[in-house]
Write an enzyme that holds these catalytic residues in place. Sequence first.
Site, mmCIF file in Angstrom:
data_model
loop_
_atom_site.group_PDB
_atom_site.id
_atom_site.type_symbol
_atom_site.label_atom_id
_atom_site.label_comp_id
_atom_site.label_asym_id
_atom_site.label_seq_id
_atom_site.Cartn_x
_atom_site.Cartn_y
_atom_site.Cartn_z
ATOM 1 N N TYR A 142 26.144 35.534 47.551
ATOM 2 C CA TYR A 142 24.949 35.070 46.841
ATOM 3 C C TYR A 142 23.716 35.075 47.743
ATOM 4 C CZ TYR A 142 28.016 33.579 43.017
ATOM 5 O OH TYR A 142 28.925 33.553 41.986
ATOM 6 N N LYS A 191 40.427 36.610 49.599
ATOM 7 C CA LYS A 191 40.921 37.923 49.154
ATOM 8 C C LYS A 191 41.196 38.723 50.426
ATOM 9 C CE LYS A 191 41.870 41.074 46.050
ATOM 10 N NZ LYS A 191 43.047 40.987 45.157
ATOM 11 N N ASP A 223 42.951 36.144 43.064
ATOM 12 C CA ASP A 223 43.464 36.573 41.748
ATOM 13 C C ASP A 223 44.677 35.742 41.352
ATOM 14 O OD1 ASP A 223 44.693 37.824 43.900
ATOM 15 O OD2 ASP A 223 44.885 39.780 42.951
ATOM 16 N N ASP A 247 32.542 29.470 42.610
ATOM 17 C CA ASP A 247 31.734 29.459 41.386
ATOM 18 C C ASP A 247 32.635 29.773 40.188
ATOM 19 O OD1 ASP A 247 29.560 29.490 39.671
ATOM 20 O OD2 ASP A 247 28.948 31.538 40.187
ATOM 21 N N ASP A 251 34.550 26.917 37.210
ATOM 22 C CA ASP A 251 34.371 26.979 35.751
ATOM 23 C C ASP A 251 35.733 26.991 35.062
ATOM 24 O OD1 ASP A 251 31.591 27.166 35.982
ATOM 25 O OD2 ASP A 251 31.446 28.681 34.407
#
Length: 356
Positions: A142, A191, A223, A247, A251
């Site tokens: 970001y 990852k 994942d 992020d 959610d």
Amino acid sequence: MEFNIAVIHGDGIGVEIIDSAIEVLGAVAKKFGHKFNFEPVSAGGNAIDKFGEPLPMAELEKCLRSDSVLLGAVGGPKWDTLPGHLRPERALLGIRKELGLYANIRPARLMPILKDACPLKKEVAEKGFDMIIIRELTGGIYYGERGRRIGQNGVEAYDTELYSEMEIERIARTAYEIAMGRKKQLISIDKANVLESSRLWREVVHKLNAEYPEVKVTDMLVDNAAMQLVRNPSQFDVVVTGNMFGDILSDEASQITGSIGLLPSASLGESGRGMYEPIHGSAPDIAGRNIANPIATILSVAMMLRFSFKLEKEAAAVENAVNAVLEQGCRTADIPGNGTTPLGTREMTANIIEKI
Ligand code: IPM
Ligand code: MG
């Protein structure tokens, strides 16, 4: 005690839910004999309309002068076509960076009373879950270098994931400290099977384990983590991860608690000053209709009282009031199983205040 709070209503439902949060703080002040001064700050879409930019310097300075920042939400379709550096979301990213708020704390707990609102299988919901997601907030993709250029196939765009040892170590330290106060179990999500930045992440997290030998740290690929969250969320206690993975996963975690309208967050740095906001967005489709759930913002206020103002009793009073109204059966429209007459934003707030 007296505290100065910079208040960003922001856009969409941010306006209504912050009004609720201010009322709750008023009730806390009255009951416990404190004084909260509120300084309004324009940031996000409304600041673009007023000043032509999402985070004018003078507005940022109000945040820097405050004891803490309370934020509703920013953004909306009206500003969606602006170039990246002028979008409302830039305000959020700017405040986080300028205030040095690198640690984003997002608790996700399935309240026993809301088990039926959980979208997961009954036997999974029955087990419940109670986790804290610790998201790195001022680094990673970001904030990395980005741009567009002409490549072999024409226009291309790129964003860069970059983490320094220092950035990883300080967020890992936050996570270890929180894990020490809980079950001493930490899951670090990355990852590392593909990304070099994740391989450094893993190394640094494990190196720091030497300072917290009692904490059992486990690595999980992002994942797989996304899958495990809906398969068996009770395996998670304290989770630490980078900006983008945090992020996305937060959610997902919020949805399995019943509604994204329930989850608060705290963003912290080295100083006591933090920024407190619900994890949901500005929900322009329901703005101004008195149906938004104010609970995530009210619980964010509780986090502010606890983490920045060290007012534990007061924080607990707010959290207990929220639990009490939910237990009584009060529901806003976003919570599944809300019955025939869900409460509006103002009515839910009034019920909570009555219990403080
Ligand atoms: C959040 C939001 C923000 C983020 C957006 C609005 C920039 O999704 O706080 O999770 O990505 O950090
Ligand atoms: Mg988000």
